[in-house]
Scaffold this active site. Structure first.
Site, PDB file in Angstrom:
ATOM      1  N   ASP A  63       3.515   9.066  17.732  1.00  0.00           N
ATOM      2  CA  ASP A  63       2.840   8.984  16.437  1.00  0.00           C
ATOM      3  C   ASP A  63       1.324   9.019  16.633  1.00  0.00           C
ATOM      4  OD1 ASP A  63       3.283   8.227  13.411  1.00  0.00           O
ATOM      5  OD2 ASP A  63       1.682   6.907  14.115  1.00  0.00           O
ATOM      6  N   GLY A  71       0.841  -1.205   0.000  1.00  0.00           N
ATOM      7  CA  GLY A  71       0.000   0.000   0.000  1.00  0.00           C
ATOM      8  C   GLY A  71       0.863   1.237   0.000  1.00  0.00           C
ATOM      9  N   HIS A  99       5.701   1.062  12.146  1.00  0.00           N
ATOM     10  CA  HIS A  99       4.976   1.672  13.262  1.00  0.00           C
ATOM     11  C   HIS A  99       4.985   0.627  14.379  1.00  0.00           C
ATOM     12  CE1 HIS A  99       2.186   3.941  15.591  1.00  0.00           C
ATOM     13  NE2 HIS A  99       1.081   3.336  15.193  1.00  0.00           N
ATOM     14  N   GLU A 143      -1.130  12.249  15.415  1.00  0.00           N
ATOM     15  CA  GLU A 143      -2.244  12.128  14.468  1.00  0.00           C
ATOM     16  C   GLU A 143      -3.590  12.411  15.135  1.00  0.00           C
ATOM     17  OE1 GLU A 143      -1.184   8.312  13.014  1.00  0.00           O
ATOM     18  OE2 GLU A 143      -2.421   7.201  14.418  1.00  0.00           O
TER      19      GLU A 143
HETATM   20  P1  NAD Z   1      -2.071   0.522   3.375  1.00  0.00           P
HETATM   21  O1  NAD Z   1      -3.441   0.318   3.897  1.00  0.00           O
HETATM   22  O2  NAD Z   1      -1.799   1.641   2.441  1.00  0.00           O
HETATM   23  O3  NAD Z   1      -1.572  -0.818   2.628  1.00  0.00           O
HETATM   24  C1  NAD Z   1      -1.745  -2.079   3.179  1.00  0.00           C
HETATM   25  C2  NAD Z   1      -1.256  -3.197   2.252  1.00  0.00           C
HETATM   26  O4  NAD Z   1      -1.401  -4.432   2.945  1.00  0.00           O
HETATM   27  C3  NAD Z   1      -2.040  -3.342   0.960  1.00  0.00           C
HETATM   28  O5  NAD Z   1      -1.150  -3.771  -0.034  1.00  0.00           O
HETATM   29  C4  NAD Z   1      -3.033  -4.459   1.297  1.00  0.00           C
HETATM   30  O6  NAD Z   1      -3.484  -5.132   0.151  1.00  0.00           O
HETATM   31  C5  NAD Z   1      -2.137  -5.354   2.139  1.00  0.00           C
HETATM   32  N1  NAD Z   1      -2.861  -6.251   3.029  1.00  0.00           N
HETATM   33  C6  NAD Z   1      -3.991  -6.025   3.730  1.00  0.00           C
HETATM   34  N2  NAD Z   1      -4.351  -7.116   4.454  1.00  0.00           N
HETATM   35  C7  NAD Z   1      -3.392  -8.049   4.194  1.00  0.00           C
HETATM   36  C8  NAD Z   1      -3.199  -9.392   4.631  1.00  0.00           C
HETATM   37  N3  NAD Z   1      -4.039  -9.969   5.470  1.00  0.00           N
HETATM   38  N4  NAD Z   1      -2.097 -10.053   4.155  1.00  0.00           N
HETATM   39  C9  NAD Z   1      -1.232  -9.479   3.308  1.00  0.00           C
HETATM   40  N5  NAD Z   1      -1.364  -8.201   2.857  1.00  0.00           N
HETATM   41  C10 NAD Z   1      -2.440  -7.518   3.296  1.00  0.00           C
HETATM   42  O7  NAD Z   1      -1.100   0.596   4.662  1.00  0.00           O
HETATM   43  P2  NAD Z   1      -0.013   1.748   5.022  1.00  0.00           P
HETATM   44  O8  NAD Z   1      -0.716   3.033   5.293  1.00  0.00           O
HETATM   45  O9  NAD Z   1       1.102   1.695   4.037  1.00  0.00           O
HETATM   46  O10 NAD Z   1       0.501   1.208   6.442  1.00  0.00           O
HETATM   47  C11 NAD Z   1       1.430   0.149   6.562  1.00  0.00           C
HETATM   48  C12 NAD Z   1       2.254   0.352   7.836  1.00  0.00           C
HETATM   49  O11 NAD Z   1       3.018   1.539   7.721  1.00  0.00           O
HETATM   50  C13 NAD Z   1       1.397   0.501   9.105  1.00  0.00           C
HETATM   51  O12 NAD Z   1       2.102  -0.102  10.163  1.00  0.00           O
HETATM   52  C14 NAD Z   1       1.351   2.016   9.293  1.00  0.00           C
HETATM   53  O13 NAD Z   1       1.125   2.403  10.630  1.00  0.00           O
HETATM   54  C15 NAD Z   1       2.758   2.377   8.844  1.00  0.00           C
HETATM   55  N6  NAD Z   1       2.962   3.782   8.434  1.00  0.00           N
HETATM   56  C16 NAD Z   1       2.097   4.363   7.535  1.00  0.00           C
HETATM   57  C17 NAD Z   1       2.311   5.672   7.125  1.00  0.00           C
HETATM   58  C18 NAD Z   1       1.401   6.325   6.095  1.00  0.00           C
HETATM   59  O14 NAD Z   1       1.609   7.501   5.832  1.00  0.00           O
HETATM   60  N7  NAD Z   1       0.425   5.660   5.483  1.00  0.00           N
HETATM   61  C19 NAD Z   1       3.416   6.390   7.616  1.00  0.00           C
HETATM   62  C20 NAD Z   1       4.306   5.751   8.495  1.00  0.00           C
HETATM   63  C21 NAD Z   1       4.059   4.440   8.886  1.00  0.00           C
HETATM   64 MG    MG Z   2       0.437   7.032  12.429  1.00  0.00          MG
END
Ligand code: NAD
Ligand code: MG
EC number: 1.1.1.86
Length: 329
Positions: free
Chosen positions: A182, A17, A99, A186
């Site tokens: 974090d 994602g 995270h 948020e």
């Molecule tokens: P997202 O929702 O954008 O993407 C999630 C991905 O996981 C997708 O590819 C989805 O298809 C896949 N997925 C979902 N369920 C699944 C499963 N059961 N098995 C395998 N794959 C599966 O997530 P994100 O926002 O990139 O967040 C990912 C991590 O990064 C989290 O821990 C989040 O806290 C952290 N994070 C996010 C941000 C941000 O800006 N979005 C910033 C820093 C840290």
């Molecule tokens: Mg966060």
């Protein structure tokens, strides 16, 4: 920190994602061997394949990896860890999070033979990728939860370096500090605080009889200008650019709106984060099928400021309005 002194683990990225895609692309471009792990037929599988990655199931992808990055949504990480990662990861491999939520609150208790680290870029995935492509980076924070190999810090630095983070700034933290700050950021300031402040300001103007369109420009649209100034040069820069009248109004009215009572409630929000109340409630909400989450989200999406904004943004030719048009349809 030169590239050559850092390890070059083979990496499995689980989840493609916001963060997963950016990490996978940046690390590959930095010379790492990257495999992507996803549920077959899941929503991002085609995207990872189109980007040229070998996509396997999470269980298959992690088998040969020296380092596994868990980049699925936080609420499914426990299940993914228990079902696919714990039974299949190599002895002595490294487990990485972006995270610290699941580890800090004990939802995941990683195998004792693993190194467990955190590398969190301080920005959304699209920015992590864009900055890397133009030769810059997004600052990253990193932490070590478990250092079985004695090499955990080097692995965190190598990963952060591969993301482009070392070009910007790397700061060492702990899982506790990253997770709690974090969540607080948020909730109190970025997503929760800012959107509630904007909605309240909009409501006050509209309820007082002013045009919603004018209210939208004043309290939402112009916020970007202010935030850009904060980002470039702090509050100092903002004060340099706004009028004396705006500055005087800031000094006398800002503390009337955001007063000690607001700060006290921020401390209560922080306490709920620190003692685990927030996370317990969030896990229960997720497991109940998100009934309140959906209700709150719907209320935000139906707020008058969203209707007005969609119409006004159609005239902002510099914006990519394709998503607004899809939502209106
Ligand atoms: P997202 O929702 O954008 O993407 C999630 C991905 O996981 C997708 O590819 C989805 O298809 C896949 N997925 C979902 N369920 C699944 C499963 N059961 N098995 C395998 N794959 C599966 O997530 P994100 O926002 O990139 O967040 C990912 C991590 O990064 C989290 O821990 C989040 O806290 C952290 N994070 C996010 C941000 C941000 O800006 N979005 C910033 C820093 C840290
Ligand atoms: Mg966060």
């Amino acid at each position: 920190m030169t590239q050559s002194t850092l390890p070059k683990p083979s990496i499995a990225i689980v989840g493609y994602g916001s963060q997963g895609r950016a990490h996978a692309l940046n690390l590959r471009d930095s010379g790492f061997d990257v495999t992507v792990g996803l549920r077959p037929g899941g929503p991002t599988e085609a995207k990872a394949q189109a980007d040229g990655f070998t996509v396997k199931t999470p269980a298959e992808a992690v088998k040969d990896a020296d380092l596994v990055a868990v980049l699925t949504p936080d609420m499914v990480q426990r299940k993914v860890y228990e079902e696919a990662l714990a039974p299949n990861m190599k002895q002595g491999a490294c487990l990485l999070f972006a995270h610290g939520l699941n580890v800090h609150y004990g939802m995941i208790a990683p195998r004792e033979d693993l190194d467990v680290i955190l590398v969190a870029p301080k920005g959304p995935g699209a920015l992590v990728r864009r900055e890397y492509e133009i030769g810059r980076g997004v600052p990253c924070i990193y932490a070590i939860h478990q250092d079985k190999s004695g090499n955990a810090k080097q692995l965190a630095l190598a990963y952060a370096d591969g993301l482009g983070g070392a070009r910007a700034n790397l700061i060492e933290t702990t899982f506790k500090e990253e997770t709690e700050t974090d969540l607080f950021g948020e909730q109190a300031v970025l997503c929760g605080g800012a959107s509630s402040l904007v909605q309240a300001g909009f409501e006050v103007l509209v309820e007082a009889g002013y045009q919603p369109e004018i209210a939208y420009y004043e309290v939402l649209h112009e916020l970007k200008l202010i935030v850009d100034l904060f980002y470039e040069g702090g509050i100092t820069r903002m004060l340099e650019f706004v009028s004396e009248t705006a500055q005087y109004g800031d000094y006398v009215s800002g503390p009337r709106v955001i007063d000690e009572s607001v700060k006290q409630r921020m401390r209560e929000v922080l306490k709920d984060i620190q003692d685990g109340t927030f996370t317990r409630n969030w896990v229960a909400e997720y497991e109940a099928g998100l009934p309140n989450y959906r209700k709150y989200k719907q209320a935000d999406l139906e707020h008058q400021i969203e209707q007005v904004g969609r119409k006004l943004r159609e005239k902002m030719v510099w914006l990519d309005n394709s998503r607004d048009q899809k939502e209106a349809a």
